[in-house]
Design a protein around this motif. Structure first.
Motif, short mmCIF file in Angstrom:
data_model
loop_
_atom_site.label_atom_id
_atom_site.label_comp_id
_atom_site.label_asym_id
_atom_site.label_seq_id
_atom_site.Cartn_x
_atom_site.Cartn_y
_atom_site.Cartn_z
N ASN A 246 -4.65 -1.05 -13.49
CA ASN A 246 -5.64 -1.77 -12.71
C ASN A 246 -5.92 -1.05 -11.40
N LEU A 247 -6.89 -1.57 -10.68
CA LEU A 247 -7.26 -1.04 -9.38
C LEU A 247 -6.40 -1.69 -8.31
N GLN A 248 -5.81 -0.86 -7.45
CA GLN A 248 -5.04 -1.36 -6.31
C GLN A 248 -5.62 -0.75 -5.05
N ILE A 249 -5.88 -1.59 -4.06
CA ILE A 249 -6.39 -1.12 -2.78
C ILE A 249 -5.43 -1.61 -1.71
N THR A 250 -4.84 -0.66 -0.99
CA THR A 250 -3.95 -1.00 0.11
C THR A 250 -4.52 -0.35 1.37
N HIS A 251 -4.16 -0.92 2.51
CA HIS A 251 -4.66 -0.34 3.76
C HIS A 251 -3.72 -0.62 4.92
N TYR A 252 -3.83 0.26 5.87
CA TYR A 252 -3.19 0.09 7.17
C TYR A 252 -4.24 0.47 8.20
#
Length: 92
Positions: free
Chosen positions: A2-8
């Motif tokens: 699946n698509l995973q989007i993480t951010h800082y």
């Protein structure tokens, strides 16, 4: 995968597959993103595959950054489909 989007802060990592089935997730995550940040870094290093819908979503984000005079950096090798799209756009 699946698509995973993480951010800082303004650094986002895209992992997995960006395709027709999950492009809405990507678009919702980045909807009005340039109202929050003046610059954005998008890492596609862990992007395994992308279809034309995903490429178009990234191109729309790129176009939005241009029209709003914001900085967008796409980093990482990612996959060849995306590279070929932007390579052909710059040559045209």
């Amino acid at each position: 995968m699946n698509l995973q989007i993480t951010h800082y802060n303004n650094h986002f990592k895209i992992k997995g597959v960006l395709n027709r089935q999950n492009v809405a997730v990507f678009q919702n995550e980045f909807k009005n993103i340039f109202d929050k940040f003046s610059s954005l870094t998008l890492s596609i290093e862990d992007l395994e595959s992308i279809d034309t819908y995903g490429v178009n979503a990234l191109a729309q984000l790129h176009n939005e950054s241009i029209t709003k005079h914001k900085n967008l950096s796409i980093i990482g090798l990612g996959c060849d489909d995306l590279y070929e799209h932007f390579k052909s756009e710059s040559a045209a």
